[in-house]
Design a protein around this motif. Structure first.
Motif, short mmCIF file in Angstrom:
data_model
loop_
_atom_site.label_atom_id
_atom_site.label_comp_id
_atom_site.label_asym_id
_atom_site.label_seq_id
_atom_site.Cartn_x
_atom_site.Cartn_y
_atom_site.Cartn_z
N THR A 82 0.84 -1.21 0.00
CA THR A 82 0.00 0.00 0.00
C THR A 82 0.87 1.25 0.00
OG1 THR A 82 -0.06 0.21 2.42
CG2 THR A 82 -1.79 -1.16 1.40
N ASP A 136 -4.17 0.69 -2.34
CA ASP A 136 -3.41 -0.52 -2.66
C ASP A 136 -2.44 -0.23 -3.81
OD1 ASP A 136 -4.57 -2.10 -0.73
OD2 ASP A 136 -5.96 -3.10 -2.09
N VAL A 154 -2.26 -8.00 -4.27
CA VAL A 154 -1.74 -7.42 -3.03
C VAL A 154 -1.45 -8.53 -2.02
CG1 VAL A 154 -2.08 -5.67 -1.25
CG2 VAL A 154 -3.21 -5.41 -3.47
#
Ligand SMILES: [Fe+2]
Length: 216
Positions: free
Chosen positions: A136, A154, A162
């Protein structure tokens, strides 16, 4: 119902089911995290303003001077800000203690986060630090009562990417390297508004290179 609650459906906000006892055979998970509740005192009004602006929340209802319930989507309230006049402020000591570290709000684009950054700066709130964690791009604030609040986007477009990065790459070089992704938010705004892509500005390798070169 105000504009916020009317126009912003909640993910996972499908109607409540009428399960029978026998329908529930496995440990359930919550639909989502419902709300955050803050006890405050002298900073009641400042806390209202801070969270209303940080996440573009709108008041759903209130007891003036005492209780405040804003929401940023179709949930009935995302925050409960409660004034208790007898409460002492958080310790002024810089020594950290155990407890909730921060709450974090996920935004849909880097442009959104940078817009909020500029909006909050105009109100006198600047982040205590900003960091690209690989997963992030995060901006950390202290609210008026010295609770930490994070806004982030993100760094990959799809959640599974992610998760995969977190599993395979984020801590490859150890946990201590995390602050190496710290950057200057004002420089990020300048690069973004000059045309650098959000993809590059969310790429941890590129961010570290730009920081080393003094550009970010
Ligand atoms: Fe966080």
């Amino acid at each position: 119902m105000n504009a916020i609650t009317k126009n912003r459906p909640i993910k996972g906000g499908e109607p409540i089911r009428h399960d029978k006892a026998s329908d529930v055979t496995q440990l359930p998970s919550p639909r989502y995290i419902g709300h955050l509740s803050f006890l405050t005192n002298d900073n009641f009004e400042a806390m209202k303003v801070f969270y209303r602006n940080l996440v573009n929340a709108e008041m759903v209802n209130e007891v003036p001077g005492l209780l405040y319930f804003p929401s940023f989507d179709g949930e009935h309230h995302r925050f409960a800000i409660i004034k208790v006049p007898s409460l002492k402020p958080k310790s002024a000591s810089t020594e950290r203690t155990v407890g909730l570290n921060h709450v974090a709000f996920s935004f849909a684009s880097l442009a959104d986060v940078l817009f909020v950054y500029k909006h909050m700066k105009a109100l006198g709130h600047v982040p205590t630090y900003c960091c690209n964690h690989g997963t992030t791009t995060s901006f950390y604030y202290q609210d008026p009562d010295a609770n930490e609040a994070e806004i982030f986007v993100d760094n990959f477009d799809h959640s599974p990417e992610v998760v995969n990065y977190k599993l395979t790459t984020q801590f490859l070089s150890g946990f201590g390297e995390m602050s190496e992704g710290n950057f200057d938010p004002g420089k990020m705004v300048a690069l973004f508004e000059a045309g650098m892509s959000d993809t590059m500005l969310r790429d941890r390798v590129e961010v570290r290179r730009l920081v080393k070169e003094g550009k970010l």
